[in-house]
Enzyme design. Structure first.
Site, PDB file in Angstrom:
ATOM      1  N   CYS A   2       0.844  -1.194   0.000  1.00 40.29           N
ATOM      2  CA  CYS A   2       0.000   0.000   0.000  1.00 40.29           C
ATOM      3  C   CYS A   2       0.881   1.245   0.000  1.00 40.29           C
ATOM      4  O   CYS A   2       2.043   1.186   0.397  1.00 40.29           O
ATOM      5  CB  CYS A   2      -0.849   0.030   1.258  1.00 40.29           C
ATOM      6  SG  CYS A   2      -1.843  -1.438   1.456  1.00 40.29           S
ATOM      7  N   ARG A  27       3.502   0.292  -6.147  1.00 38.06           N
ATOM      8  CA  ARG A  27       3.638  -0.466  -4.906  1.00 38.06           C
ATOM      9  C   ARG A  27       2.409  -1.326  -4.619  1.00 38.06           C
ATOM     10  O   ARG A  27       2.486  -2.285  -3.851  1.00 38.06           O
ATOM     11  CB  ARG A  27       3.809   0.499  -3.721  1.00 38.06           C
ATOM     12  CG  ARG A  27       5.100   1.262  -3.745  1.00 38.06           C
ATOM     13  CD  ARG A  27       5.015   2.454  -2.809  1.00 38.06           C
ATOM     14  NE  ARG A  27       4.744   2.057  -1.452  1.00 38.06           N
ATOM     15  CZ  ARG A  27       5.666   1.913  -0.504  1.00 38.06           C
ATOM     16  NH1 ARG A  27       6.926   2.155  -0.772  1.00 38.06           N
ATOM     17  NH2 ARG A  27       5.329   1.556   0.715  1.00 38.06           N
ATOM     18  N   TRP A  76      -3.015  -2.542  -1.669  1.00 38.65           N
ATOM     19  CA  TRP A  76      -2.633  -3.870  -2.166  1.00 38.65           C
ATOM     20  C   TRP A  76      -3.104  -4.794  -1.058  1.00 38.65           C
ATOM     21  O   TRP A  76      -2.487  -4.869  -0.018  1.00 38.65           O
ATOM     22  CB  TRP A  76      -1.118  -3.929  -2.353  1.00 38.65           C
ATOM     23  CG  TRP A  76      -0.607  -5.172  -2.969  1.00 38.65           C
ATOM     24  CD1 TRP A  76      -0.791  -5.588  -4.259  1.00 38.65           C
ATOM     25  CD2 TRP A  76       0.228  -6.156  -2.341  1.00 38.65           C
ATOM     26  NE1 TRP A  76      -0.127  -6.767  -4.466  1.00 38.65           N
ATOM     27  CE2 TRP A  76       0.504  -7.139  -3.309  1.00 38.65           C
ATOM     28  CE3 TRP A  76       0.760  -6.316  -1.070  1.00 38.65           C
ATOM     29  CZ2 TRP A  76       1.291  -8.258  -3.036  1.00 38.65           C
ATOM     30  CZ3 TRP A  76       1.549  -7.421  -0.796  1.00 38.65           C
ATOM     31  CH2 TRP A  76       1.799  -8.376  -1.776  1.00 38.65           C
ATOM     32  N   ASN A 102      -0.151   1.770   5.691  1.00 35.01           N
ATOM     33  CA  ASN A 102       0.615   0.720   5.007  1.00 35.01           C
ATOM     34  C   ASN A 102       1.226  -0.147   6.091  1.00 35.01           C
ATOM     35  O   ASN A 102       1.877   0.364   7.003  1.00 35.01           O
ATOM     36  CB  ASN A 102       1.725   1.339   4.148  1.00 35.01           C
ATOM     37  CG  ASN A 102       2.690   0.281   3.635  1.00 35.01           C
ATOM     38  OD1 ASN A 102       2.291  -0.835   3.318  1.00 35.01           O
ATOM     39  ND2 ASN A 102       3.967   0.626   3.574  1.00 35.01           N
ATOM     40  N   GLY A 103       1.003  -1.465   5.996  1.00 37.99           N
ATOM     41  CA  GLY A 103       1.562  -2.370   7.003  1.00 37.99           C
ATOM     42  C   GLY A 103       0.516  -3.380   7.422  1.00 37.99           C
ATOM     43  O   GLY A 103      -0.495  -3.568   6.733  1.00 37.99           O
ATOM     44  N   GLU A 486      16.478 -17.216 -11.294  1.00 41.79           N
ATOM     45  CA  GLU A 486      16.056 -15.846 -11.607  1.00 41.79           C
ATOM     46  C   GLU A 486      15.241 -15.811 -12.912  1.00 41.79           C
ATOM     47  O   GLU A 486      14.224 -15.115 -12.996  1.00 41.79           O
ATOM     48  CB  GLU A 486      17.295 -14.935 -11.712  1.00 41.79           C
ATOM     49  CG  GLU A 486      17.049 -13.532 -12.200  1.00 41.79           C
ATOM     50  CD  GLU A 486      16.110 -12.691 -11.310  1.00 41.79           C
ATOM     51  OE1 GLU A 486      15.772 -13.132 -10.205  1.00 41.79           O
ATOM     52  OE2 GLU A 486      15.698 -11.614 -11.777  1.00 41.79           O
ATOM     53  N   LYS A 490      11.378 -14.532 -13.352  1.00 39.06           N
ATOM     54  CA  LYS A 490      10.946 -13.490 -14.294  1.00 39.06           C
ATOM     55  C   LYS A 490       9.751 -13.976 -15.107  1.00 39.06           C
ATOM     56  O   LYS A 490       8.783 -13.254 -15.290  1.00 39.06           O
ATOM     57  CB  LYS A 490      12.078 -13.113 -15.269  1.00 39.06           C
ATOM     58  CG  LYS A 490      13.199 -12.313 -14.690  1.00 39.06           C
ATOM     59  CD  LYS A 490      12.894 -10.841 -14.447  1.00 39.06           C
ATOM     60  CE  LYS A 490      12.504 -10.561 -13.045  1.00 39.06           C
ATOM     61  NZ  LYS A 490      13.431 -10.534 -12.006  1.00 39.06           N
ATOM     62  N   GLU A 493       6.533 -14.152 -12.890  1.00 42.28           N
ATOM     63  CA  GLU A 493       5.913 -12.919 -12.416  1.00 42.28           C
ATOM     64  C   GLU A 493       5.382 -12.034 -13.530  1.00 42.28           C
ATOM     65  O   GLU A 493       4.361 -11.387 -13.351  1.00 42.28           O
ATOM     66  CB  GLU A 493       6.840 -12.137 -11.477  1.00 42.28           C
ATOM     67  CG  GLU A 493       8.103 -11.637 -12.103  1.00 42.28           C
ATOM     68  CD  GLU A 493       9.013 -10.902 -11.114  1.00 42.28           C
ATOM     69  OE1 GLU A 493       8.533 -10.379 -10.117  1.00 42.28           O
ATOM     70  OE2 GLU A 493      10.222 -10.867 -11.392  1.00 42.28           O
ATOM     71  N   HIS A 509      16.879 -37.251 -10.982  1.00 40.10           N
ATOM     72  CA  HIS A 509      16.364 -37.651  -9.663  1.00 40.10           C
ATOM     73  C   HIS A 509      14.879 -37.330  -9.535  1.00 40.10           C
ATOM     74  O   HIS A 509      14.350 -37.327  -8.420  1.00 40.10           O
ATOM     75  CB  HIS A 509      17.160 -36.945  -8.558  1.00 40.10           C
ATOM     76  CG  HIS A 509      18.612 -37.321  -8.567  1.00 40.10           C
ATOM     77  ND1 HIS A 509      19.052 -38.585  -8.262  1.00 40.10           N
ATOM     78  CD2 HIS A 509      19.711 -36.608  -8.905  1.00 40.10           C
ATOM     79  CE1 HIS A 509      20.371 -38.623  -8.392  1.00 40.10           C
ATOM     80  NE2 HIS A 509      20.794 -37.434  -8.788  1.00 40.10           N
ATOM     81  N   LYS A 609       5.964  -3.639  -5.737  1.00 43.27           N
ATOM     82  CA  LYS A 609       7.409  -3.439  -5.896  1.00 43.27           C
ATOM     83  C   LYS A 609       8.152  -3.552  -4.577  1.00 43.27           C
ATOM     84  O   LYS A 609       9.216  -4.144  -4.499  1.00 43.27           O
ATOM     85  CB  LYS A 609       7.645  -2.050  -6.506  1.00 43.27           C
ATOM     86  CG  LYS A 609       9.100  -1.701  -6.758  1.00 43.27           C
ATOM     87  CD  LYS A 609       9.646  -2.490  -7.912  1.00 43.27           C
ATOM     88  CE  LYS A 609      11.115  -2.254  -8.175  1.00 43.27           C
ATOM     89  NZ  LYS A 609      11.696  -3.340  -8.966  1.00 43.27           N
TER      90      LYS A 609
HETATM   91  C1  F6R Z   1      11.428  -9.957  -8.630  1.00 45.31           C
HETATM   92  C2  F6R Z   1      11.516  -8.950  -7.594  1.00 45.31           C
HETATM   93  C3  F6R Z   1      11.369  -9.384  -6.183  1.00 45.31           C
HETATM   94  C4  F6R Z   1      12.347  -8.599  -5.287  1.00 45.31           C
HETATM   95  C5  F6R Z   1      12.089  -8.941  -3.822  1.00 45.31           C
HETATM   96  C6  F6R Z   1      13.074  -8.263  -2.907  1.00 45.31           C
HETATM   97  O1  F6R Z   1      11.604  -9.419  -9.901  1.00 45.31           O
HETATM   98  O2  F6R Z   1      11.671  -7.793  -7.863  1.00 45.31           O
HETATM   99  O3  F6R Z   1      11.545 -10.751  -6.048  1.00 45.31           O
HETATM  100  O4  F6R Z   1      13.648  -8.922  -5.653  1.00 45.31           O
HETATM  101  O5  F6R Z   1      10.789  -8.543  -3.467  1.00 45.31           O
HETATM  102  O6  F6R Z   1      13.034  -6.875  -3.053  1.00 45.31           O
HETATM  103  P1  F6R Z   1      14.236  -5.972  -2.562  1.00 45.31           P
HETATM  104  O7  F6R Z   1      15.414  -6.288  -3.392  1.00 45.31           O
HETATM  105  O8  F6R Z   1      13.751  -4.566  -2.743  1.00 45.31           O
HETATM  106  O9  F6R Z   1      14.470  -6.321  -1.125  1.00 45.31           O
END
Ligand code: F6R
Length: 614
Positions: A2, A27, A76, A102-103, A486, A490, A493, A509, A609
């Site tokens: 949020c 966010r 959110w 937010n929280g 990774e 990607k 998500e 395995h 984010k």
């Molecule tokens: C994936 C992504 C998330 C962040 C994770 C940690 O593309 O962006 O998996 O890497 O939420 O976020 P930070 O690095 O801001 O602690």
């Protein structure tokens, strides 16, 4: 997560708050709301909308509410479905005060039951609403807003950044912060409060961050702040870096695409910034050169992509410095048995520097007197303030939810740090250290050249082909395994495709049972000939089960290329840097698949984010 935004000043709060919220919509974005003290009626007016912020904007255009003191929110959802009823702001029983938050209030159910028992009427399913009812109760009893805040925070458990607006104190807002970030922007006879400085969008030049467990009465011309014991505290205002408030797409269709293309330059800036530290590195990182020489273990903490960067860096530190290194997920580490060790260096990695899981681990480590170095992209973040020292990546603002340039700059900084520590410990010469810095820049070149070589093929042919599959397997070995993690993240998500990464050696395995002609197997090779041979055997296992192989290979790896339906070929480079070389093409491929599937890309569903709740 949020976002909260508040304004108090001489201008109309509505457009300023909506503008601020639009910059923070990354966010969290399932509903939104705005409230202000109506200039005419002197009462609180409020409008809420489900869905995108643009829905709220439309409603407020049709029926504006004018007032110079207001609060806004994008939600959110965590507690209660996305709905108008659950959208913030939330009000007390008499609609005389409102809160945005937010929280998470962890004990809201107990508080809510007690308040309902005393006759309070609740209008939502959220945890947030208890904040304003607890405050209402305490304000009625104490008749002092300061006392009421102190009594309120005593009762709330969890993490929160919230802003309260009171009809009977129409010239100020109350900001309260515990764990979740909150900052105040100071303009000319006006103030903003927000979860992130981006909300101030060129409106102010100075910003102050609420310290942990503080609250403040924010008026147009003054801020009066206290800690949770009621002692006055000073907020320290600093100049805002313009770069962080003007992030735009600059002609790219999505922020993610722009950020993928920025990586070569971001790597360059990160290396330049790290090397410019010279001997001051040890002071900045909070660990002396002598202590650095005595380190026996490195433990890296992070979440998501940052954790993947940490997993990749295990190889840098172990193979270059000879120091045993492990990377742990913050959300898991916190609930495992902890063994304090004096000769361990902890590195907490976080692009945002605001990730709750990572911050909680840092707090626990610091309580045990451990040395924690922050690696983050945001100099003003909570992580920097709470760790003993820090090293900054220079990715610039990353707006797309999916991390791209933050990932490569984290890898670059960690690679640089491993070389620097190896040099400090006498493992490599100065010449070798300088060579390693140059090699990082070359890896950045390879990343960009890879994009240039393959982007047409990807956008014109491969993306539409691979967009038809609903599951993918990703394989890697050694350093290319965390890279495969990774890549799978990607694809999940941004393209909403189920994808699973395995160490290639694990295939036989169990996961081999999944291989058929409906599941592309994406294999990330390795420049080391011995590891390549093992990867090749794994590729043969896949090919003999009619698996469709898409490979990322290196020059000369003809056998793998022949087994593959498609192969991206990269120049041979040191194994540690091979992941950087492959990153651009990997990200463009995932981006193009997501685009071909019609996905949102910059703001994937259900994601935010900055994850400021555990
Ligand atoms: C994936 C992504 C998330 C962040 C994770 C940690 O593309 O962006 O998996 O890497 O939420 O976020 P930070 O690095 O801001 O602690």
């Amino acid at each position: 997560m949020c976002s909260v935004v508040g304004y108090v000043g001489h201008r109309q709060s509505c457009s300023l708050i909506l503008d601020g919220l639009s910059r923070l919509e990354y966010r969290g974005y399932d509903s939104s709301g705005f409230a202000c003290i109506d200039t005419q009626t002197r009462h609180l007016g409020c409008t809420k909308a489900v869905g995108r912020l643009s829905n709220l904007v439309q409603l407020l255009q049709k029926e504006p509410i004018n007032g110079n003191v207001g609060i806004g929110h994008t939600r959110w959802s965590t507690h209660g479905i996305p709905s108008e009823r659950n959208a913030h702001p939330h009000f007390d029983c008499h609609k005389k005060m409102a809160v945005v938050h937010n929280g998470i209030i962890e004990n809201y159910q107990i508080l809510k039951a007690a308040l309902q028992g005393e006759g309070h009427l609740f209008s939502s399913d959220t945890d947030t609403e208890v904040i304003v009812h607890v405050f209402e109760q305490e304000y009625a009893q104490t008749e002092s807003a300061k006392e009421a805040v102190l009594r309120t925070v005593e009762q709330l458990q969890g993490a929160y950044a919230c802003v309260l607006i009171l009809e009977d104190q129409p010239d100020k807002l109350i900001g309260i912060r515990k764990s979740s970030p909150l900052c105040v922007g100071r303009g000319k006879n006006e103030m903003f409060i927000a979860s992130d400085v981006l909300a101030f969008s060129g409106q102010v030049e100075e910003v102050a961050f609420f310290p942990q467990e503080t609250f403040a009465f924010v008026a147009a011309d003054a801020v009066e702040a206290y800690d949770f014991l009621g002692n006055p505290v000073s907020l320290f205002f600093e100049k805002l870096d313009a770069l962080w408030i003007t992030a735009e797409k600059e002609g790219h269709e999505h922020f993610m695409l722009k950020e993928i293309y920025e990586q070569k330059s971001a790597i360059y800036k990160t290396v330049a910034s790290c090397s410019s530290l010279g001997a001051s590195l040890w002071e900045k990182s909070g660990i002396s050169s002598d202590a650095m020489k005595a380190i026996k273990r490195i433990k890296i903490i992070g979440c998501g992509t940052s954790w993947h960067a940490g997993r990749i860096a295990e190889f840098f530190f172990e193979e270059t410095t000879g120091i045993s290194t492990t990377a742990a997920l913050a959300s898991e580490f916190r609930y495992r048995t902890f063994f304090p060790e004096s000769d361990t260096l902890y590195i907490a990695i976080s692009q945002s520097g605001e990730t709750a899981d990572t911050l909680e681990v840092v707090r626990m480590l610091r309580q045990h007197g451990q040395t924690v170095l922050a690696l983050t992209n945001v100099a003003s973040s909570t992580l920097v303030r709470e760790c003993g020292g820090f090293l900054l990546t220079q990715a610039g603002p990353e707006m797309a939810v999916a991390s791209t340039k933050a990932f490569t700059t984290q890898i670059a900084a960690l690679y640089w740090l491993s070389q620097r520590i190896a040099y400090e410990r006498g493992k490599i010469t100065q010449e070798a250290f300088e060579h390693a810095q140059d090699a990082l820049l070359v890896a950045g070149e390879f990343l960009e050249n890879g994009i240039d070589s393959y982007k047409h093929q990807i956008f014109e042919k491969l993306a539409s082909f691979y967009a038809n599959f609903e599951t993918f397997i990703f394989l890697g070995r050694h350093i290319s395994y965390p890279f495969a993690l990774e890549a799978a993240l990607k694809l999940k998500e941004i393209a909403y495709v189920f994808s699973q990464a395995y160490p290639a050696g694990e295939l036989k395995h169990g996961p081999l049972a999944l291989v058929d002609d409906q599941t592309p197997v994406c294999i990330f090779s390795h420049p080391d000939p011995a590891i390549y041979q093992k990867i090749l055997s794994n590729a043969q296992e896949v090919a003999s089960r009619k698996g469709r192989i898409l490979s990322f290979s290196f020059e000369g790896q003809k056998e793998l290329q022949t087994l593959s339906e498609h192969s991206f070929i990269f120049p041979t480079i040191h194994p540690h840097l091979s992941v950087i070389a492959m990153t651009g093409v990997m990200q463009i491929l995932m981006y193009a698949i997501a685009k071909a599937r019609g996905c949102e890309i910059d703001r994937p569903r259900n994601l935010a984010k900055s994850v400021t709740v555990e």
